[in-house]
Enzyme design. Structure first.
Site, PDB file in Angstrom:
ATOM      1  N   GLU A   1      73.773  58.109  25.587  1.00  0.00           N
ATOM      2  CA  GLU A   1      73.676  57.409  24.304  1.00  0.00           C
ATOM      3  C   GLU A   1      74.628  56.216  24.281  1.00  0.00           C
ATOM      4  O   GLU A   1      74.222  55.103  23.974  1.00  0.00           O
ATOM      5  CB  GLU A   1      73.965  58.379  23.160  1.00  0.00           C
ATOM      6  CG  GLU A   1      72.918  59.481  23.049  1.00  0.00           C
ATOM      7  CD  GLU A   1      72.818  60.058  21.663  1.00  0.00           C
ATOM      8  OE1 GLU A   1      71.704  60.045  21.100  1.00  0.00           O
ATOM      9  OE2 GLU A   1      73.849  60.531  21.134  1.00  0.00           O
TER      10      GLU A   1
ATOM     11  N   HIS B   1      78.158  65.863  24.511  1.00  0.00           N
ATOM     12  CA  HIS B   1      78.895  65.728  23.259  1.00  0.00           C
ATOM     13  C   HIS B   1      79.513  67.071  22.897  1.00  0.00           C
ATOM     14  O   HIS B   1      78.812  68.088  22.872  1.00  0.00           O
ATOM     15  CB  HIS B   1      77.975  65.270  22.127  1.00  0.00           C
ATOM     16  CG  HIS B   1      77.510  63.859  22.270  1.00  0.00           C
ATOM     17  ND1 HIS B   1      76.484  63.331  21.511  1.00  0.00           N
ATOM     18  CD2 HIS B   1      77.945  62.855  23.072  1.00  0.00           C
ATOM     19  CE1 HIS B   1      76.308  62.064  21.859  1.00  0.00           C
ATOM     20  NE2 HIS B   1      77.170  61.760  22.794  1.00  0.00           N
TER      21      HIS B   1
ATOM     22  N   THR C   1      74.648  60.939  15.858  1.00  0.00           N
ATOM     23  CA  THR C   1      73.602  60.135  16.507  1.00  0.00           C
ATOM     24  C   THR C   1      72.209  60.696  16.244  1.00  0.00           C
ATOM     25  O   THR C   1      71.226  60.197  16.795  1.00  0.00           O
ATOM     26  CB  THR C   1      73.844  60.075  18.024  1.00  0.00           C
ATOM     27  OG1 THR C   1      73.774  61.398  18.580  1.00  0.00           O
ATOM     28  CG2 THR C   1      75.207  59.468  18.336  1.00  0.00           C
ATOM     29  N   THR C   2      72.110  61.700  15.399  1.00  0.00           N
ATOM     30  CA  THR C   2      70.821  62.262  14.983  1.00  0.00           C
ATOM     31  C   THR C   2      70.800  62.363  13.459  1.00  0.00           C
ATOM     32  O   THR C   2      71.856  62.422  12.820  1.00  0.00           O
ATOM     33  CB  THR C   2      70.603  63.661  15.584  1.00  0.00           C
ATOM     34  OG1 THR C   2      71.678  64.526  15.166  1.00  0.00           O
ATOM     35  CG2 THR C   2      70.555  63.603  17.106  1.00  0.00           C
TER      36      THR C   2
ATOM     37  N   HIS D   1      72.468  65.004  26.061  1.00  0.00           N
ATOM     38  CA  HIS D   1      71.422  63.990  25.910  1.00  0.00           C
ATOM     39  C   HIS D   1      71.047  63.503  27.303  1.00  0.00           C
ATOM     40  O   HIS D   1      71.921  63.335  28.168  1.00  0.00           O
ATOM     41  CB  HIS D   1      71.907  62.828  25.046  1.00  0.00           C
ATOM     42  CG  HIS D   1      72.277  63.217  23.654  1.00  0.00           C
ATOM     43  ND1 HIS D   1      71.379  63.192  22.608  1.00  0.00           N
ATOM     44  CD2 HIS D   1      73.457  63.657  23.134  1.00  0.00           C
ATOM     45  CE1 HIS D   1      71.987  63.592  21.498  1.00  0.00           C
ATOM     46  NE2 HIS D   1      73.252  63.874  21.798  1.00  0.00           N
TER      47      HIS D   1
ATOM     48  N   HIS E   1      76.457  69.842  23.093  1.00  0.00           N
ATOM     49  CA  HIS E   1      75.045  69.625  23.424  1.00  0.00           C
ATOM     50  C   HIS E   1      74.929  68.440  24.373  1.00  0.00           C
ATOM     51  O   HIS E   1      75.916  67.726  24.627  1.00  0.00           O
ATOM     52  CB  HIS E   1      74.207  69.386  22.158  1.00  0.00           C
ATOM     53  CG  HIS E   1      74.641  68.197  21.376  1.00  0.00           C
ATOM     54  ND1 HIS E   1      75.577  68.253  20.354  1.00  0.00           N
ATOM     55  CD2 HIS E   1      74.275  66.888  21.450  1.00  0.00           C
ATOM     56  CE1 HIS E   1      75.769  67.064  19.838  1.00  0.00           C
ATOM     57  NE2 HIS E   1      74.981  66.202  20.499  1.00  0.00           N
TER      58      HIS E   1
ATOM     59  N   HIS F   1      65.447  69.349  19.872  1.00  0.00           N
ATOM     60  CA  HIS F   1      65.982  68.017  20.135  1.00  0.00           C
ATOM     61  C   HIS F   1      66.975  68.003  21.296  1.00  0.00           C
ATOM     62  O   HIS F   1      67.160  66.974  21.940  1.00  0.00           O
ATOM     63  CB  HIS F   1      66.681  67.464  18.886  1.00  0.00           C
ATOM     64  CG  HIS F   1      65.815  67.473  17.657  1.00  0.00           C
ATOM     65  ND1 HIS F   1      64.665  66.706  17.548  1.00  0.00           N
ATOM     66  CD2 HIS F   1      65.933  68.152  16.486  1.00  0.00           C
ATOM     67  CE1 HIS F   1      64.114  66.903  16.370  1.00  0.00           C
ATOM     68  NE2 HIS F   1      64.855  67.790  15.704  1.00  0.00           N
TER      69      HIS F   1
END
Length: 394
Positions: free
Chosen positions: A129, A142, A224-225, A117, A115, A90
């Protein structure tokens, strides 16, 4: 404890373990099978009223003067032990050592991992995000922490309302390369497929952060996951960081969401969740609206360049005005001098005429004297002729 109580305890533990295992076994995606629209069916918290990310409307934020600048502790002291880099299908993750943490929050939070995005490189698609006034950034970093004052580890903290704190850093592209992000990007080829891990050299994690850690937005939200636990104190920094277009392209095209043994490789792209409703939540700001507007670095650069051009233009105008004033002053002086010279010339001419007239007066008198003598001689001649006539008559 009697056998019945022991049996009940074991049954409860087994049911919790089974539920946790079933959650971990569910393969969710951002789009496609069990995509974002189906998350809440398999992960109930994803349908909660305090979900993340959100769109920060700057005019609707509330200034909170008690929000002090956050302070990183140990982020630049990475030590000699390597970091672990991984691809979980992911995103790409860097595990952080426990001596790193942040102050400036209600409790002390210890670092766990960071991590990223991102999008897919399409024009105007974005990849962050969180959005600001409806506008996405190109990517988002993040940095995840857990409340180490109240909980022993990340797993225990992530299910609690006050368990996690995540820093959101919006990323935009420019012309210059950001060396700090190369500490991650240059090693992603070693974890191209899901479930791959690699050790990478430790680096200064604080160099990934923006310089201004005092201006940010704060709200209560969620992961957010999936499983989307509503346990996060979010801090989204006002200042953005910049990476080059080549760095963003590497981020968007290097990794796969599929495993190495998979028959069909799928690029890991568009791994961002859409913004969620605020549902009467308040987004607080550590700075007032008067202290600055939402400007990107490119906009700030344009303002600086515009100001410099304005100063140069103003200097040119002032110089032109000064030269014009000097020109008219010189022209006026020259006119005065010419007039004085002309007046002086006229005076000289008058003096010369006066001198000439004065010198001509005796000559005129001399010219007039013979003429005045002529009648006398004529009268004498007449008298003489008369006398002669008288003599002849005698």
């Amino acid at each position: 404890m009697d056998s019945l109580g022991l049996f009940a305890l074991l049954t409860l533990a087994l049911s919790q373990w089974t539920a946790a295992s079933s959650v971990e076994e569910i393969t969710w995606t951002y789009s496609g099978l069990i995509g974002q629209s189906e998350w809440s069916e398999h992960f109930p918290d994803c349908g909660g009223t305090s979900q993340s990310p959100v769109d920060v409307i700057t005019t609707q934020t509330k200034y909170e003067p008690s929000l002090i600048p956050v302070t990183p502790l140990g982020y630049s002291q990475h030590g000699n032990q390597p970091f672990t880099l991984s691809n979980n299908g992911h995103t790409v993750i860097v595990e952080l050592p426990e001596w790193m943490g942040f102050r400036g929050l209600p409790w002390f939070f210890t670092a766990a991992q960071l991590h990223l995005h991102w999008g897919n490189g399409g024009p105007g698609n974005g990849g962050s995000e969180h959005t600001i006034n409806g506008r996405s950034a190109d990517a988002e970093l993040h940095v995840v922490h857990y409340n180490s004052e109240l909980y022993t580890n990340m797993s225990a903290a992530m299910t609690q309302k006050d368990g996690l704190a995540v820093f959101g850093i919006l990323i935009e592209t420019g012309d210059e390369t950001n060396p700090a992000f190369n500490n991650i990007l240059n090693h992603m080829s070693r974890v191209r497929y899901a479930d791959q891990k690699a050790f990478i050299p430790a680096f200064d994690v604080q160099s990934l952060f923006p310089e201004d850690l005092g201006r940010y937005y704060r709200y209560n939200g969620s992961l957010t996951t999936p499983p989307c636990y509503q346990s996060v104190i979010w801090t989204v920094f006002h200042e953005r960081v910049q990476i080059s277009k080549a760095q963003l392209l590497k981020l968007e095209t290097m990794l796969y969401s599929s495993k190495a043994a998979s028959a069909a490789s799928m690029l890991l792209q568009d791994n961002y969740r859409v913004t969620q409703p605020l549902n009467h939540r308040v987004v607080f700001a550590s700075f007032s609206a008067d202290s600055g507007t939402e400007l990107s670095s490119g906009e700030v650069t344009a303002i600086v360049i515009g100001a410099m051009c304005g100063c140069v233009g103003l200097a040119v105008i002032v110089r032109f005005i000064v030269k014009t004033v000097r020109f008219f002053k010189v022209l006026h002086l020259e006119t005065v001098v010419v007039n004085r010279i002309n007046e002086s010339g006229k005076s000289k001419e008058k003096n010369q005429e006066l001198v000439l007239n004065t010198s001509l007066e005796p000559e005129r008198k001399e010219e007039l004297s013979p003429d005045s003598a002529r009648p006398t001689r004529l009268s004498q001649a007449v008298c003489s002729s008369q006398t002669d006539a008288k003599i002849l008559s005698v």
